[in-house]
Scaffold this motif. Structure first.
Motif: not given
Ligand code: THF
Length: 264
Positions: A51, A54, A79-80, A83, A143, A169, A173, A176-177, A257, A263
């Motif tokens: 996504n 996001s 996504i946040w 926490w 965090l 992760d 994650g 995304f990163n 997807h 976690a």
């Molecule tokens: N904690 C953990 N356990 N994993 C992480 O990747 C993570 N982060 C951030 C802080 N703590 C973490 C939060 N970032 C999603 C994506 C990024 C996140 C947290 C959650 C997530 O739910 N992704 C879904 C779809 C989201 C959407 O559609 O917007 C996915 O399936 O990718 C990593 O820095």
């Protein structure tokens, strides 16, 4: 993205079983580096749909210096949420440290404004660093930062970014990163009239959560597709003036997807 699939392979082959803070359990490898040449395209996974909305909103939110999830919620980015406290606060995480790192004598340092000035006027500097690892404030954060330090390097008008991430992760994650820092690199290159070159991603504890193994194996059966291109609105010349509509991801044709639980 070959680099990501290689990481999956390596962790499954050489990783060790490890207990972790969340209680889920992981397979973990300590110390890993990936390189992404941005001239080959935008490094976003094609083996599962991400996504990008996001990812863009989260980066804009960091750059605003915000640490309350309200801005994200307003744009349907959740996504946040897990926490944040009852007021939506996360404490002095990324945004706060990037834009308002507090000093001993009561001032605040804007690391983003400073890094842009430094890259412009002192491109050979070996101190082009932005850090979120504010040791004295970690206890106040929801965090401790995962992607905690990045450094820039300029050569022949091309800008590279090296990221240090203490913990990744890999299934949820990390994709995304990677995309987020690639985007930040492109944005900074644009406002500095440089070309984006390489994103180098260094990870400390690279782990796959035990409840993501099936998803990871499914992804490994998929053959990566050509990378898309990220197009930015060329009229934006100030890093803080970008908004969501200024980004266009062209030719992104990922596999579907894959869901996984995050976690906490
Ligand atoms: N904690 C953990 N356990 N994993 C992480 O990747 C993570 N982060 C951030 C802080 N703590 C973490 C939060 N970032 C999603 C994506 C990024 C996140 C947290 C959650 C997530 O739910 N992704 C879904 C779809 C989201 C959407 O559609 O917007 C996915 O399936 O990718 C990593 O820095």
């Amino acid at each position: 993205m070959k680099q990501y699939l290689n990481l999956l392979k390596n962790v499954l082959k050489k990783g060790i079983k490890r207990k972790d803070r969340t209680g889920v359990g992981t397979i973990s490898l300590f110390g890993y580096q990936m390189r992404f040449d941005l001239e080959e395209g935008f490094p976003i996974l094609t083996t599962k749909k991400l996504n990008i909305r996001s990812i863009i909103y989260e980066l804009l939110w960091f750059l605003k210096g915000e640490t309350n999830i309200q801005f994200l919620i307003n744009h349907q980015v959740n996504i946040w949420n897990k926490w944040a406290d009852n007021n939506g606060e996360l404490g002095p995480i990324y945004g706060f440290q990037w834009r308002k790192w507090p000093t001993y004598d009561g001032h605040f340092i804007d690391q983003i404004v400073n890094i842009i000035k430094e890259i412009k006027f002192n491109p050979n500097s070996r101190r082009l660093i932005v850090s979120s690892w504010n040791v004295g404030m970690i206890q106040n954060m929801a965090l401790p930062p995962c992607h905690l330090l990045f450094q820039f390097y300029v050569h022949q008008k091309k800008l590279s970014l090296l990221l240090y991430q203490r913990s990744a992760d890999i299934f949820i994650g990390l994709p995304f990163n990677i995309a987020s820092y690639a985007l930040l690199l492109i944005m900074l290159a644009k406002v500095l009239n440089l070309k984006e070159k390489e994103l180098i991603h260094t990870i400390g504890d690279a782990h796959i959560y035990n409840n993501h193994i099936q998803q990871v194996k499914l992804q490994m059966q998929r053959t990566p597709r050509p990378l898309p291109k990220m197009i930015l609105n060329p009229s934006v010349k100030n890093i803080f003036q970008f908004c969501f509509e200024d980004f266009e991801l062209k030719n992104y044709n990922p596999f579907p997807h894959i869901k996984g639980d995050v976690a906490i």
